[in-house]
Design a protein around this motif. Structure first.
Motif, PDB file in Angstrom:
ATOM      1  N   LEU A 133     -15.354 -38.279  -4.118  1.00 26.29           N
ATOM      2  CA  LEU A 133     -16.266 -38.005  -3.214  1.00 26.29           C
ATOM      3  C   LEU A 133     -16.508 -36.329  -3.228  1.00 26.29           C
ATOM      4  N   VAL A 134     -16.280 -35.472  -4.347  1.00 32.97           N
ATOM      5  CA  VAL A 134     -16.191 -34.217  -4.388  1.00 32.97           C
ATOM      6  C   VAL A 134     -17.556 -33.566  -3.957  1.00 32.97           C
ATOM      7  N   GLY A 135     -17.250 -32.641  -3.114  1.00 33.93           N
ATOM      8  CA  GLY A 135     -18.608 -32.069  -2.376  1.00 33.93           C
ATOM      9  C   GLY A 135     -18.793 -32.570  -0.922  1.00 33.93           C
ATOM     10  N   GLN A 136     -18.217 -33.737  -0.669  1.00 32.94           N
ATOM     11  CA  GLN A 136     -18.274 -34.648   0.268  1.00 32.94           C
ATOM     12  C   GLN A 136     -17.102 -34.620   1.136  1.00 32.94           C
ATOM     13  N   GLU A 137     -15.835 -34.165   0.857  1.00 32.83           N
ATOM     14  CA  GLU A 137     -14.757 -34.305   1.217  1.00 32.83           C
ATOM     15  C   GLU A 137     -14.534 -33.970   2.923  1.00 32.83           C
TER      16      GLU A 137
END
Length: 535
Positions: A298-302
């Motif tokens: 979920l990189v960028g949506q952590e």
């Protein structure tokens, strides 16, 4: 003996009782010995005084007539008492009579503390005149005899006290052993041999049915009964749990839904194989890699995941959201639905489902609803949804800063009036391309209607960067736009800019400030920009 003292209540209680009784008996025996000894000394002296009183009249006559024979008979009569050592009858300076008992060698005399002088003297008066002194009697008690008698009497007293103490100690010890310690020891031995799961009961000691020991046995038997019942229930529960666990493991391993546990930091604690398959990860993923696999996917949506965890912890309810990820090895886009619910001690249960097909249908429908059909950017509905999402993010992270650009195209109405709506549409499409080239892919572009556009830009360090973006848009918009081979039109852009301040994010206020700044530009010649200021 020390081992017996530590492990045997019978030995310990007997030893303590005997020690206390011996100490108390010793103290009382010593006190009684010295008390009896002193009493006998005093009694001896009183006997001497009584003897003198007995012979006083005879002595008075002997002294009055100076009769040595009678005086000698008096002294001889006194000396026949075993507790008299010597007798002397003195008239003036003349000794009328003197008698002495032979001293027995080896009889040492011990002087008692506070003891008075051994010699007893008595003045003798005339038988005819009570005030006329005629002689005096000097009597010396036999100290050795008196002491032996006193010691014998004191020893008898001490012997009786010791005998009494011994009998009392024996009686107390027997009572304690038979009534208290032995029943307790028997109960302890039975408990030691008792098997908790057998349901065996302790036997109630005879004679203790209604006392504390009987109550203790009853309570122990009640506890044994309760323990056996609890063990049976626990055994049944364990069997049921094992059966349920096998069923759950079958479902856990074979379901197509990814199941996992995470902590408050987003670290994966456990998972099933469907979880790995959904994320496109190898089934033999290392333990260290698996802990961070969800956050990496979920990189960028952590931030959204952390918001879900906080909400699940605060509300105590399941929270679900959709995420878009790129799955290796071809970086295929996939949509996932993640549901988080709080368990206990900072641990959360998660469900992971692949909703790519459903999301494609939903996104297509939503895209039609929020997209401007002419330019392909978001419409007013899309802009409202984007502001709502920003408001949530700002509530969680007050450091987020958002710049809002409100743009109105100058001379657009003339293009429409002179060249028609088709030419106007070409201008709008061309301006949309300018915005896309000028801004980042992560920046929001929307058309609110007609020739009015809106831009949302975040992560700018200072207003100067916003000014640079506005200048680029104005410069590119000022270039003539070809409508056909013979026709080109020129337009301009009036831009009003506002920005949020941490938790003071207010959608309506941002729009109002940007709108006010834009009309300030129009009043001062158009084709320019202005950042809203309270001044």
């Amino acid at each position: 003996m020390m081992r017996l003292f530590r492990t045997s209540i019978v030995f310990r209680s007997t030893f303590v009782l005997l020690t206390i009784i011996v100490l108390i008996g010793t103290l009382f025996a010593a006190y009684s010995y010295f008390t009896a000894l002193r009493h006998e000394y005093e009694h001896g002296r009183e006997r001497m005084i009584d003897l003198l009183s007995t012979v006083e009249n005879t002595t008075s006559i002997a002294c009055f007539v100076s009769d040595r024979t009678l005086a000698s008979e008096v002294s001889g009569g006194l000396i026949r008492n075993k507790d008299v050592r010597s007798v002397k009858i003195i008239a003036g300076t003349d000794v009328l009579a003197y008698s002495e008992r032979k001293k027995i060698s080896g009889n040492a005399v011990i002087k008692m503390p506070g003891e008075r002088a051994a010699t007893i003297e008595r003045d003798v008066f005339s038988p005819f005149n009570a005030k006329e002194k005629v002689c005096r009697i000097v009597l010396e008690p036999d100290q050795a005899f008196l002491q032996n008698e006193a010691i014998s009497s004191a020893q008898r007293v001490v012997f009786l006290l010791i005998l009494q103490s011994f009998l009392l100690a024996t009686a107390v010890v027997l009572v304690v052993i038979h009534i208290i310690t032995r029943p307790i020891k028997n109960i302890s031995d039975c408990l030691h041999r008792l098997s908790p799961d057998s349901g065996a009961q302790l036997e109630l000691p005879i004679g203790n049915e209604h006392d504390e020991i009987g109550q203790l046995v009853g309570d122990v038997n009640a506890l044994v009964t309760s323990l056996v019942s609890t063990l049976d229930e626990e055994r049944q529960l364990r069997i049921s749990h094992q059966i349920g666990e096998k069923k759950f493991k079958t479902i856990f391993d074979n379901t197509e839904t990814g199941i996992f546990l995470i902590n408050t930091g987003g670290t994966v604690l456990s998972y099933n194989q469907a979880f790995l398959r959904t994320l496109g990860l190898a089934s033999d993923l290392s333990e260290q890699k698996s802990k961070s696999c969800l956050l990496e996917a979920l990189v960028g949506q952590e931030m959204r995941l952390h918001l879900m965890i906080d909400q699940a912890l605060t509300n105590g309810q399941a929270v679900g959201e959709d995420f878009s990820i790129d799955v290796a090895p071809n970086n295929d886009n996939k949509w996932l639905n993640i549901v988080i619910s709080s368990l206990e001690d900072g641990v959360f249960q998660g469900l992971l489902n692949d909703i790519t097909s459903r999301k494609a249908r939903e996104e297509n429908a939503q895209h039609l609803a929020v997209t401007d059909h002419l330019t392909g950017v978001d419409n007013r509905l899309g802009f409202d949804l984007e502001l709502q999402k920003l408001a949530k993010e700002v509530q969680h992270d007050s450091t987020i800063r958002v710049f809002l650009f409100l743009i109105d195209l100058d001379k657009f109405k003339q293009v429409n009036d002179v060249y028609g709506h088709e030419a106007g549409d070409k201008v709008l499409i061309h301006f949309t391309q300018i915005l896309r080239k000028t801004l980042r892919k992560t920046d929001f572009i929307g058309r609110l209607g007609g020739d009015e556009f809106v831009i949302l830009v975040r992560d700018l360090d200072n207003p100067a960067q916003a000014e640079k973006i506005a200048k680029n848009i104005i410069n590119r918009t000022s270039v003539a736009i070809p409508i056909s081979a013979e026709i080109a039109v020129e337009i301009g852009a009036s831009i009003g800019i506002s920005f949020s301040h941490g938790l003071a994010f207010d959608r309506e206020e941002l729009l109002r400030q940007a709108d006010e700044a834009m009309y300030e530009v129009k009043r001062h010649g158009r084709n320019n920009f202005r950042i809203f200021s309270e001044d």
